[in-house]
Write a protein that holds these residues in place. Structure first.
Motif, PDB file in Angstrom:
ATOM      1  N   LEU A 574       0.826  -1.214   0.000  1.00 54.33           N
ATOM      2  CA  LEU A 574       0.000   0.000   0.000  1.00 54.33           C
ATOM      3  C   LEU A 574       0.860   1.264   0.000  1.00 54.33           C
ATOM      4  N   LEU A 575       1.958   1.224   0.749  1.00 50.75           N
ATOM      5  CA  LEU A 575       2.850   2.386   0.738  1.00 50.75           C
ATOM      6  C   LEU A 575       3.426   2.599  -0.667  1.00 50.75           C
ATOM      7  N   TYR A 576       3.763   1.489  -1.292  1.00 51.06           N
ATOM      8  CA  TYR A 576       4.283   1.571  -2.665  1.00 51.06           C
ATOM      9  C   TYR A 576       3.238   2.172  -3.585  1.00 51.06           C
ATOM     10  N   LEU A 577       1.984   1.701  -3.445  1.00 53.35           N
ATOM     11  CA  LEU A 577       0.914   2.217  -4.301  1.00 53.35           C
ATOM     12  C   LEU A 577       0.635   3.687  -4.015  1.00 53.35           C
ATOM     13  N   GLY A 578       0.661   4.028  -2.759  1.00 51.42           N
ATOM     14  CA  GLY A 578       0.452   5.424  -2.383  1.00 51.42           C
ATOM     15  C   GLY A 578       1.503   6.322  -3.014  1.00 51.42           C
ATOM     16  N   THR A 579       2.761   5.853  -2.960  1.00 49.87           N
ATOM     17  CA  THR A 579       3.845   6.620  -3.565  1.00 49.87           C
ATOM     18  C   THR A 579       3.660   6.686  -5.083  1.00 49.87           C
ATOM     19  N   LEU A 580       3.243   5.543  -5.634  1.00 51.29           N
ATOM     20  CA  LEU A 580       3.031   5.455  -7.084  1.00 51.29           C
ATOM     21  C   LEU A 580       1.983   6.450  -7.566  1.00 51.29           C
ATOM     22  N   TYR A 581       0.906   6.608  -6.767  1.00 56.94           N
ATOM     23  CA  TYR A 581      -0.161   7.521  -7.171  1.00 56.94           C
ATOM     24  C   TYR A 581       0.032   8.931  -6.614  1.00 56.94           C
ATOM     25  N   GLY A 582       1.216   9.209  -6.168  1.00 57.13           N
ATOM     26  CA  GLY A 582       1.562  10.587  -5.786  1.00 57.13           C
ATOM     27  C   GLY A 582       0.981  11.054  -4.466  1.00 57.13           C
ATOM     28  N   LEU A 583       0.655  10.122  -3.554  1.00 58.53           N
ATOM     29  CA  LEU A 583       0.072  10.545  -2.278  1.00 58.53           C
ATOM     30  C   LEU A 583       1.140  10.994  -1.281  1.00 58.53           C
ATOM     31  N   TYR A 584       2.397  10.635  -1.540  1.00 55.41           N
ATOM     32  CA  TYR A 584       3.472  10.985  -0.601  1.00 55.41           C
ATOM     33  C   TYR A 584       4.605  11.742  -1.281  1.00 55.41           C
ATOM     34  N   PRO A 585       4.292  12.891  -1.835  1.00 58.27           N
ATOM     35  CA  PRO A 585       5.374  13.638  -2.491  1.00 58.27           C
ATOM     36  C   PRO A 585       6.371  14.129  -1.442  1.00 58.27           C
ATOM     37  N   GLY A 586       7.645  14.119  -1.825  1.00 56.02           N
ATOM     38  CA  GLY A 586       8.657  14.633  -0.893  1.00 56.02           C
ATOM     39  C   GLY A 586       8.998  13.689   0.224  1.00 56.02           C
ATOM     40  N   LEU A 587       8.607  12.427   0.093  1.00 54.29           N
ATOM     41  CA  LEU A 587       8.946  11.458   1.127  1.00 54.29           C
ATOM     42  C   LEU A 587      10.462  11.211   1.149  1.00 54.29           C
ATOM     43  N   HIS A 588      11.019  11.063  -0.049  1.00 54.70           N
ATOM     44  CA  HIS A 588      12.470  10.873  -0.154  1.00 54.70           C
ATOM     45  C   HIS A 588      13.105  12.129  -0.723  1.00 54.70           C
ATOM     46  N   ASN A 589      14.206  12.539  -0.120  1.00 49.53           N
ATOM     47  CA  ASN A 589      14.935  13.709  -0.624  1.00 49.53           C
ATOM     48  C   ASN A 589      16.422  13.397  -0.673  1.00 49.53           C
ATOM     49  N   LYS A 590      17.041  13.728  -1.784  1.00 46.44           N
ATOM     50  CA  LYS A 590      18.465  13.418  -1.937  1.00 46.44           C
ATOM     51  C   LYS A 590      19.251  14.646  -2.358  1.00 46.44           C
ATOM     52  N   THR A 591      20.345  14.905  -1.650  1.00 45.05           N
ATOM     53  CA  THR A 591      21.355  15.846  -2.148  1.00 45.05           C
ATOM     54  C   THR A 591      22.665  15.065  -2.156  1.00 45.05           C
ATOM     55  N   LEU A 592      23.738  15.716  -2.577  1.00 47.82           N
ATOM     56  CA  LEU A 592      25.030  15.030  -2.641  1.00 47.82           C
ATOM     57  C   LEU A 592      25.483  14.578  -1.255  1.00 47.82           C
ATOM     58  N   ASP A 593      25.231  15.459  -0.261  1.00 49.12           N
ATOM     59  CA  ASP A 593      25.767  15.196   1.076  1.00 49.12           C
ATOM     60  C   ASP A 593      24.826  14.393   1.967  1.00 49.12           C
ATOM     61  N   GLU A 594      23.526  14.527   1.706  1.00 50.01           N
ATOM     62  CA  GLU A 594      22.618  13.829   2.623  1.00 50.01           C
ATOM     63  C   GLU A 594      21.352  13.341   1.933  1.00 50.01           C
ATOM     64  N   TRP A 595      20.892  12.193   2.431  1.00 47.27           N
ATOM     65  CA  TRP A 595      19.606  11.670   1.990  1.00 47.27           C
ATOM     66  C   TRP A 595      18.666  11.733   3.183  1.00 47.27           C
ATOM     67  N   SER A 596      17.437  12.080   2.864  1.00 43.84           N
ATOM     68  CA  SER A 596      16.514  12.149   3.998  1.00 43.84           C
ATOM     69  C   SER A 596      15.171  11.509   3.682  1.00 43.84           C
ATOM     70  N   LEU A 597      14.553  11.085   4.749  1.00 48.03           N
ATOM     71  CA  LEU A 597      13.214  10.497   4.681  1.00 48.03           C
ATOM     72  C   LEU A 597      12.302  11.380   5.508  1.00 48.03           C
ATOM     73  N   ASP A 598      11.347  12.003   4.849  1.00 56.83           N
ATOM     74  CA  ASP A 598      10.459  12.924   5.564  1.00 56.83           C
ATOM     75  C   ASP A 598       9.109  12.245   5.791  1.00 56.83           C
ATOM     76  N   VAL A 599       8.890  11.782   7.021  1.00 53.87           N
ATOM     77  CA  VAL A 599       7.640  11.042   7.294  1.00 53.87           C
ATOM     78  C   VAL A 599       6.593  11.903   8.002  1.00 53.87           C
ATOM     79  N   ARG A 600       6.788  13.201   7.960  1.00 51.75           N
ATOM     80  CA  ARG A 600       5.911  14.061   8.757  1.00 51.75           C
ATOM     81  C   ARG A 600       4.438  13.998   8.372  1.00 51.75           C
ATOM     82  N   SER A 601       4.155  13.644   7.129  1.00 54.21           N
ATOM     83  CA  SER A 601       2.736  13.570   6.747  1.00 54.21           C
ATOM     84  C   SER A 601       2.216  12.139   6.787  1.00 54.21           C
ATOM     85  N   LEU A 602       2.971  11.256   7.430  1.00 59.66           N
ATOM     86  CA  LEU A 602       2.565   9.857   7.488  1.00 59.66           C
ATOM     87  C   LEU A 602       1.995   9.505   8.865  1.00 59.66           C
ATOM     88  N   SER A 603       1.154   8.488   8.867  1.00 62.46           N
ATOM     89  CA  SER A 603       0.690   7.967  10.150  1.00 62.46           C
ATOM     90  C   SER A 603       1.805   7.122  10.749  1.00 62.46           C
TER      91      SER A 603
END
Length: 692
Positions: A574-603
């Motif tokens: 379901l998380l995969y499907l949610g991501t697939l249909y654009g329900l979790y934009p900005g969940l993953h963020n990548k720069t050269l120095d750091e990768w982040s997981l932003d779960v603030r809008s998740l249960s």
DNA sequence: CTAGGGTTAG
């Protein structure tokens, strides 16, 4: 001038009962600012007014001021010294009426005895608790009292007596102490016991104790008398209260201001306005500077009769005596202004109050909202309401109800609904009040809309009151509430909170009425045999028919439900499907120095799932020896956002469970960090433990 | 912590 006041009082006394709105002061209030004049007129009314009040003089109880007259010339000592014993100065003194009137109250408040610290306070308090917990019978009490941990000395006994909660226990204990004969029973023992008895409105017992004091020659002091008087007052035994007040004078004890204002209130509550004023004026003439409590008694009294001139008199007196009104006085006077039908003056008084630096409380605001509602001053009511929110002034249920009534009065249906919604959001703990408000709104015929219904259901769900929830849902549907996607999302989230399958079924039944398609999908994901392609297809079907704003909440709840039932694989799908249909934009963020997981809008469940997913992915990348940044970040937020409450805590414990190398960031709250080195060694350790 | 007084809906 005296004559006109006297006439005024005569007129007042002879007006019919039904004409209660008529002011007492027919003369201008400015004339009231001279206490002595009023005094004279009040005293000069005697015989005629008695006749006017009661056709049979023999059955008429003399007013206190009338009774005080002979008292002051007979029993009261002629010297300034209040303490002079009565009997030492017999009746012989005749007071010259041209001399200044004698004092009617002691200007010094009775002093209390000071206590020294009792080193056995812990033991004794604990024992008092045992006594409080036993049955309210004498048998139970006598059984419990045998376990008293220390000798019942005077101090120990007092401490216990002061800690007893129920009047029965206090009374048993008092009698027990007395029976032990260890020390003489002083006034304070009677006073403390009486206070407890007053709580149970046991006036008979209090009177019995008072008589016992008299026969045992134990001094009755101001505390004793004020307790007796206020107990009688609370039992509506006004005559008894007055009787004890007069007995006090007869024994030569002068009331202090506490007893005095207690008796003022007795007269005020029994509707004897002239007596109150007479006593008040005589008190002031004795040099008393009335305090805010006395003025609140006067204000309440004038409010009861809707007497605007009286209210003005109170304000003027405070001003001329230099007494600053406190919150209670303002509340009382505002209420009184309302009863006198003066919304504009109430408004200015309120402004004055706020300007003086006082913060209004629930009672202040209730009074004012009620006034504006009655006056149909919609603009003022709404402005005040806005100020209440802006300043975060305190709210309670009475105020909510008053606001609701005001809305109903003025016809502010939308505002009532907004209020209803507000209340649920602002106070998740007050479920009973929310329910009560719901019933209240129904009675008032204020339509419940879908938003209000959703808020209430959310509130009930959080409190696990599923039966109430089902009832509210049913009633709302019956009243024509059309469930929308938010309401369905709310029900779905309650499903994820339910512990028992019965509760789940109850909520599902509601959801079935609101959104059968969603329920069908729920059954599908619960079934282990359902294949991913089927899930994907049906998920798409459900989501495309769902309002955009409700899509992510749906997905979050569905994931939570799966995790609660150990359907972790389904949760990942379901998380995969949610991501697939654009329900979790900005969940993953990548720069050269750091990768982040932003779960603030998740249960919580969705966040756990996302973390696991991320860890798996990272493990794969480590194994493939691809390029990794120096820093890894997981953002949960601090829980101030209403959707993410407790997320950080839940996330932290999940990180622990996985033994993942994330640590709470010291610089940034709600943020977990891990270095590349930590992560790589963690992945390698896990791999070796799996292969081992 | 330890004896007494006053104010909110319908």
């Amino acid at each position: 001038m005296a004559a006109s006041l006297s006439t005024a009082l005569d007129v007042h006394l002879s007006i019919p009962k039904s004409d209660t709105k008529r002011p007492i002061f027919l003369t201008k209030p400015t004339q009231r600012s001279h206490p002595i004049k009023i005094n004279i007129s009040c005293n000069s009314k005697s015989s005629e007014n008695v006749a006017a009040e009661s056709p049979n003089p023999e059955t008429k109880t003399l007013s206190l001021s009338e009774q005080l007259k002979p008292l002051s010339s007979t029993t009261l000592s002629p010297t300034k010294n209040d303490r002079t014993p009565l009997l030492s100065k017999p009746k012989s003194t005749w007071v010259n009426p041209t001399k200044p009137r004698r004092s009617v109250l002691s200007l010094q408040r009775q002093k209390r005895s000071t206590y020294s610290y009792n080193p056995r306070v812990r033991d004794l308090k604990l024992f008092a608790r045992k006594l409080n917990d036993c049955d309210n019978t004498e048998e139970a009490f006598l059984r419990a009292i045998t376990e008293i941990p220390h000798q019942p000395t005077r101090e120990n006994a007092l401490l216990i007596l002061n800690s007893l909660k129920f009047w029965q226990k206090s009374y048993f204990f008092f009698n027990w102490i007395k029976s032990q004969n260890l020390f003489p029973m002083e006034t304070i023992f009677y006073n403390v016991t009486m206070k407890s008895l007053r709580f149970g409105r046991q006036f008979q017992l209090i009177e019995q104790l008072a008589n016992e004091m008299v026969s045992n020659e134990i001094e009755l002091d101001n505390i004793t008398y004020s307790t007796i008087i206020t107990c009688a007052k609370r039992c509506n035994l006004f005559d008894e209260a007055i009787e004890w007040f007069e007995r006090m004078y007869k024994t030569g004890l002068m009331p202090d201001e506490v007893t005095y204002s207690a008796i003022l209130d007795v007269y005020a509550k029994s509707g004897k306005v002239e007596e109150v004023l007479s006593l008040y004026e005589r008190g002031v003439a004795s040099g008393w500077k009335p305090d805010p409590i006395a003025f609140s008694v006067l204000g309440k009294m004038f409010g009861e009769s809707g007497d605007y001139d009286g209210i003005r008199y109170v304000l003027q007196e405070m001003k001329s005596l230099g007494v600053q009104p406190n919150l209670v006085v303002y509340n009382t006077l505002l209420e009184a202004m309302g009863k006198a039908g003066k919304p504009g003056l109430a408004r200015s008084l309120f402004d004055e109050m706020v300007e003086s630096g006082l913060t209004p409380d629930e009672k202040t605001l209730t009074a004012l909202i009620k006034i504006y509602g009655k006056a149909r001053w919609a603009k003022d009511a709404l402005e005040l309401w806005e100020r209440m929110r802006e300043n975060k002034w305190p709210m309670d249920f009475i105020l909510y109800n008053t606001l609701l009534n005001m809305c109903a009065d003025i016809g502010l249906v939308e505002e009532a609904e907004r209020l209803f919604e507000d209340m649920k959001l602002s106070d998740g703990g007050n479920v009973d009040k929310a329910i009560e408000l719901f019933e209240e709104m129904s009675k008032l015929g204020v339509a419940v809309n879908v938003m209000g219904c959703t808020c209430l259901i959310q509130c009930l769900g959080k409190a696990r009151r599923i039966d109430d929830l089902v009832r509210v849902f049913g009633v709302s549907i019956d009243r024509g509430v059309k469930p929308d996607d938010r309401l369905c999302g709310c029900l779905l989230s309650v499903v994820s909170l339910c512990v028992t399958s019965e509760d789940v079924d109850k909520v599902i039944t509601c959801l079935q009425q609101a959104n059968p398609k969603l329920v069908a999908f729920l059954k599908l994901i619960e079934d282990n045999c359902t294949g991913f392609e089927n899930i994907k297809e049906e998920f798409r079907n459900v989501i495309k028919d769902t309002e955009v704003d409700a899509r992510r909440p749906f997905c979050n709840c569905l994931i939570d439900i799966c995790r609660n039932r150990n359907l972790n694989e389904r949760a990942h799908e379901l998380l995969y499907l949610g991501t697939l249909y654009g329900l979790y934009p900005g969940l993953h963020n990548k720069t050269l120095d750091e990768w982040s997981l932003d779960v603030r809008s998740l249960s919580v469940g969705a966040a756990q799932t996302a973390l696991e997913e991320w860890m798996w992915t990272l493990a794969k990348i480590v194994r493939r020896e691809e390029v990794l940044p120096q820093l890894f970040l997981a953002e949960t937020g601090t829980g101030t956002h209403k959707f993410s409450q407790g997320l950080a805590t839940a996330f932290a414990s999940h990180v622990n469970k996985l033994a993942a190398p994330f640590r709470q960031s010291e610089g940034k709250a709600g943020c977990f960090v891990a270095t590349r080195e930590d992560l790589v060694s963690w992945v390698q350790a896990r791999r070796s433990s799996i292969t081992a």
